[in-house]
Scaffold this motif. Sequence first.
Motif, PDB file in Angstrom:
ATOM      1  N   PHE A 122      18.468  27.836  73.810  1.00  0.00           N
ATOM      2  CA  PHE A 122      18.566  27.323  72.451  1.00  0.00           C
ATOM      3  C   PHE A 122      17.818  25.993  72.426  1.00  0.00           C
ATOM      4  CE2 PHE A 122      22.343  29.891  73.076  1.00  0.00           C
ATOM      5  CZ  PHE A 122      22.513  30.555  71.869  1.00  0.00           C
ATOM      6  N   ILE A 123      16.909  25.835  71.473  1.00  0.00           N
ATOM      7  CA  ILE A 123      16.167  24.582  71.340  1.00  0.00           C
ATOM      8  C   ILE A 123      16.532  23.957  70.001  1.00  0.00           C
ATOM      9  CG2 ILE A 123      13.900  23.474  71.302  1.00  0.00           C
ATOM     10  CD1 ILE A 123      12.859  25.941  72.883  1.00  0.00           C
ATOM     11  N   GLU A 124      17.155  22.788  70.075  1.00  0.00           N
ATOM     12  CA  GLU A 124      17.543  22.081  68.856  1.00  0.00           C
ATOM     13  C   GLU A 124      16.299  21.583  68.123  1.00  0.00           C
ATOM     14  OE1 GLU A 124      20.806  19.182  69.062  1.00  0.00           O
ATOM     15  OE2 GLU A 124      20.994  19.772  71.172  1.00  0.00           O
ATOM     16  N   VAL A 160      26.846  24.479  71.733  1.00  0.00           N
ATOM     17  CA  VAL A 160      25.476  24.213  71.310  1.00  0.00           C
ATOM     18  C   VAL A 160      25.537  23.654  69.887  1.00  0.00           C
ATOM     19  CG1 VAL A 160      23.226  25.233  70.764  1.00  0.00           C
ATOM     20  CG2 VAL A 160      24.512  26.035  72.759  1.00  0.00           C
ATOM     21  N   PRO A 161      25.076  22.420  69.686  1.00  0.00           N
ATOM     22  CA  PRO A 161      25.101  21.859  68.337  1.00  0.00           C
ATOM     23  C   PRO A 161      24.069  22.537  67.442  1.00  0.00           C
ATOM     24  CG  PRO A 161      24.133  20.291  69.877  1.00  0.00           C
ATOM     25  CD  PRO A 161      24.562  21.486  70.670  1.00  0.00           C
ATOM     26  N   GLY A 162      24.389  22.642  66.158  1.00  0.00           N
ATOM     27  CA  GLY A 162      23.438  23.214  65.215  1.00  0.00           C
ATOM     28  C   GLY A 162      23.775  24.619  64.776  1.00  0.00           C
ATOM     29  N   ILE A 163      24.770  25.230  65.375  1.00  0.00           N
ATOM     30  CA  ILE A 163      25.278  26.535  64.940  1.00  0.00           C
ATOM     31  C   ILE A 163      26.667  26.276  64.370  1.00  0.00           C
ATOM     32  CG2 ILE A 163      25.994  28.859  65.636  1.00  0.00           C
ATOM     33  CD1 ILE A 163      23.057  28.647  65.982  1.00  0.00           C
ATOM     34  N   VAL A 195      18.961  31.046  63.073  1.00  0.00           N
ATOM     35  CA  VAL A 195      18.073  30.634  64.164  1.00  0.00           C
ATOM     36  C   VAL A 195      16.672  31.169  63.884  1.00  0.00           C
ATOM     37  CG1 VAL A 195      19.884  30.544  65.933  1.00  0.00           C
ATOM     38  CG2 VAL A 195      18.595  32.665  65.608  1.00  0.00           C
ATOM     39  N   TYR A 196      15.695  30.572  64.564  1.00  0.00           N
ATOM     40  CA  TYR A 196      14.327  31.073  64.561  1.00  0.00           C
ATOM     41  C   TYR A 196      14.070  31.685  65.928  1.00  0.00           C
ATOM     42  CZ  TYR A 196      13.887  27.878  60.575  1.00  0.00           C
ATOM     43  OH  TYR A 196      14.065  27.222  59.390  1.00  0.00           O
ATOM     44  N   VAL A 197      13.844  32.982  65.953  1.00  0.00           N
ATOM     45  CA  VAL A 197      13.609  33.691  67.213  1.00  0.00           C
ATOM     46  C   VAL A 197      12.163  33.468  67.633  1.00  0.00           C
ATOM     47  CG1 VAL A 197      13.562  35.960  68.319  1.00  0.00           C
ATOM     48  CG2 VAL A 197      15.358  35.418  66.662  1.00  0.00           C
ATOM     49  N   LEU A 239      16.585  26.152  66.660  1.00  0.00           N
ATOM     50  CA  LEU A 239      17.574  25.894  65.636  1.00  0.00           C
ATOM     51  C   LEU A 239      16.944  25.105  64.490  1.00  0.00           C
ATOM     52  CD1 LEU A 239      20.499  24.873  68.003  1.00  0.00           C
ATOM     53  CD2 LEU A 239      19.985  27.117  67.055  1.00  0.00           C
ATOM     54  N   PRO A 240      17.337  25.425  63.253  1.00  0.00           N
ATOM     55  CA  PRO A 240      16.795  24.664  62.116  1.00  0.00           C
ATOM     56  C   PRO A 240      17.374  23.250  62.106  1.00  0.00           C
ATOM     57  CG  PRO A 240      18.502  26.170  61.374  1.00  0.00           C
ATOM     58  CD  PRO A 240      18.297  26.443  62.845  1.00  0.00           C
TER      59      PRO A 240
END
Length: 106
Positions: free
Chosen positions: A6-8, A33-36, A51-53, A101-102
């Motif tokens: 996961f990339i913030e 994981v922050p952002g979800i 998320v952006y895959v 992550l957005p």
Amino acid sequence: MIKVTFIEHSGDVHEIETETGSSLMEVAMNNDVPGIDADCGGGCSCATCHVYVDSAWLDKLSPPDAMEESMLGLNTMREENSRLSCQIDTSDELNGLVVNLPEFQG
């Protein structure tokens, strides 16, 4: 075990090893994981696990169903690679999956 990255939006990276069978949203939530946000708890009735895959992985996923499409349609930050992480189940085929992550969940 598989690895999911996961990339913030800030660039912070979270590499997580997990068992298969859980949703990507559950993996994120269980590993802080922050952002979800996951306001609906995985019921595909919000879009707060957006998320952006990474493009290298898009062909390995089933296309979004009508419900997911509907929820993504409400998201102003939707891109072609947007998915709801509650609708992606981890599997051996997704070992190494990378999602971004957005900046904000909508």
